[in-house]
Scaffold this active site. Structure first.
Site, mmCIF file in Angstrom:
data_model
loop_
_atom_site.group_PDB
_atom_site.id
_atom_site.type_symbol
_atom_site.label_atom_id
_atom_site.label_comp_id
_atom_site.label_asym_id
_atom_site.label_seq_id
_atom_site.Cartn_x
_atom_site.Cartn_y
_atom_site.Cartn_z
ATOM 1 N N ASP A 13 1.001 -1.179 0.279
ATOM 2 C CA ASP A 13 0.208 -0.287 -0.208
ATOM 3 C C ASP A 13 0.591 0.822 0.023
ATOM 4 O O ASP A 13 2.071 1.195 0.223
ATOM 5 C CB ASP A 13 -0.695 0.062 1.296
ATOM 6 N N CYS A 59 -16.213 -1.262 -4.878
ATOM 7 C CA CYS A 59 -16.828 -0.031 -3.971
ATOM 8 C C CYS A 59 -17.494 0.319 -5.214
ATOM 9 O O CYS A 59 -18.686 0.930 -4.574
ATOM 10 C CB CYS A 59 -16.917 0.225 -3.138
#
Length: 395
Positions: A267, A342
């Protein structure tokens, strides 16, 4: 339960589907996912909630001047910067509504002023609250437009007393300093005023430390459903190397760690990676490593160096992934890609490229993470064509 919301008539906009029966909401969302993704693979029935109310374990409230010079707090009206005062919300954890009342009470007792965005003056901008679903621990983050919180010790004392009078225990209080004229809620500077500066929660059997800026899903009940489907889609036997891209604080990778040989998380957010390393250590997970790096570059360089993964989890933001990231995934050529989305619209766009790169979608499962809103989460199971292994459907 009274499911009428007075705020919606005033332009809140937080629950655009509130007037639609919940089964009809689920049907609409499932049909949307099927329309967008059905050409790539079969869409299974949506996973809804048994109790689709008060599910949000995170609240962000904005301060504004109220009657008689007192502070109020709430949410912006749709399309404006006018703050609608909020005392209760049908989506928010009810204890967090009461915690916010204690915050307002303490702020008014200390005569704090609201931040004026157009002038850059005033003190209090926002308050972020989090509550651990399994642990019940509560975090209060006070976002200020000035570096110093006058009378901080007195504020904490009044806040804790007010919360205790409501039967609430606050575990930590943090001041976050955000001087920028921006829509971003949190700044980069923090000071712990009380407690440890983080709370603990349990998700999918793992214990997580959650700090103010940690990404942590806001619906814990449905997150377990979502991550369970993601691990199922990975088809792990204990022999696989798993790469968790966009790993955040490590939740998906650590959930999969028991069934994988090795987990690698990547990340770009160094704070999140620090949390992920700590979460692996606290859960005694010894087969997971985490790297602070741009996932696209990291995967491309690893593939060029001959490194590989059997499974790649990708859980990008609403804008979806990028062609460069998807190219790097194709270069590494994992046996499976588990896409947690999402936004089914950007997922459909990304699937167009992944399918051209030799991946086939076996199934999709929509998950209703945000009842009464238009948002939908979807788990997609993709396999590299030509692997010769027939895979099962989700249970």
């Amino acid at each position: 339960m009274d499911r009428n919301c007075k705020l919606s008539a005033k332009g809140c906009g937080g629950c655009p589907m509130l007037g639609t029966d919940y089964p009809a909401q689920l049907k609409q969302k499932e049909e949307k996912v099927r329309a967008l993704l059905g050409k790539y693979g079969p869409v299974q029935p949506i996973r809804g909630m048994e109790h689709p109310w008060h599910y949000r374990n995170k609240v962000i409230s904005t301060f504004a001047p109220g009657p008689g010079g007192r502070l109020v707090s709430g949410i912006y009206a749709t399309g404006s910067h006018k703050v609608l005062p909020v005392e209760t919300c049908l989506l928010q954890d009810e204890l967090l509504d009461q915690t916010m009342a204690a915050v307002r009470e303490a702020a008014n007792a200390c005569r704090y002023t609201p931040y004026q965005e157009d002038k850059g003056t005033g003190l209090l901008r926002h308050c972020l609250l989090r509550r651990g679903f399994a642990t019940g621990q509560i975090m209060v983050v006070l976002v200020t437009g000035q570096p110093v919180l006058p009378g901080a010790k007195n504020f904490v004392r009044v806040l804790l007393e007010g919360a205790e009078a409501r039967g609430i225990k606050i575990n930590t209080v943090v001041q976050n300093y955000n001087p920028r004229r921006t829509s971003a809620v949190l700044g980069s500077e923090e000071k712990v005023l009380y407690g440890k500066g983080f709370i603990l929660d349990v998700l999918c059997g793992k214990r997580y430390a959650i700090s103010p800026r940690s990404f942590y899903q806001v619906n814990p009940v449905q997150t377990e459903v979502l991550y369970g489907l993601a691990v199922e889609a990975a088809g792990l036997t204990g022999a696989e190397t798993v790469l968790d891209a966009y790993c955040g604080i490590g939740t998906i990778g650590l959930t999969a760690s028991e069934k994988a040989k090795r987990v690698v998380g990547v990340d770009v957010n160094a704070d999140a990676i620090r949390d992920a390393v700590g979460n692996a250590r606290h859960n005694q997970v010894k087969n997971a490593r985490f790297f602070a790096a741009d996932a696209t570059r990291w995967i491309a360089e690893a593939a060029s160096a001959g490194q590989w993964a059997d499974v790649i989890f990708m859980d990008p933001p609403r804008e979806g992934s990028t062609p460069e990231f998807l190219e790097s995934v194709a270069k590494m050529a994992p046996r499976r890609v588990v896409y947690v989305s999402c936004n089914p619209e950007t997922m459909a766009r990304d699937l167009a490229l992944l399918t051209r790169k030799g991946y086939r979608a076996q199934w999709f499962v929509p998950v209703d993470m945000f009842p009464h809103t238009e948002h939908i989460e979807t788990v997609g199971c993709l396999v590299r064509t030509g692997t010769g292994k027939k895979e099962g459907r989700p249970r």
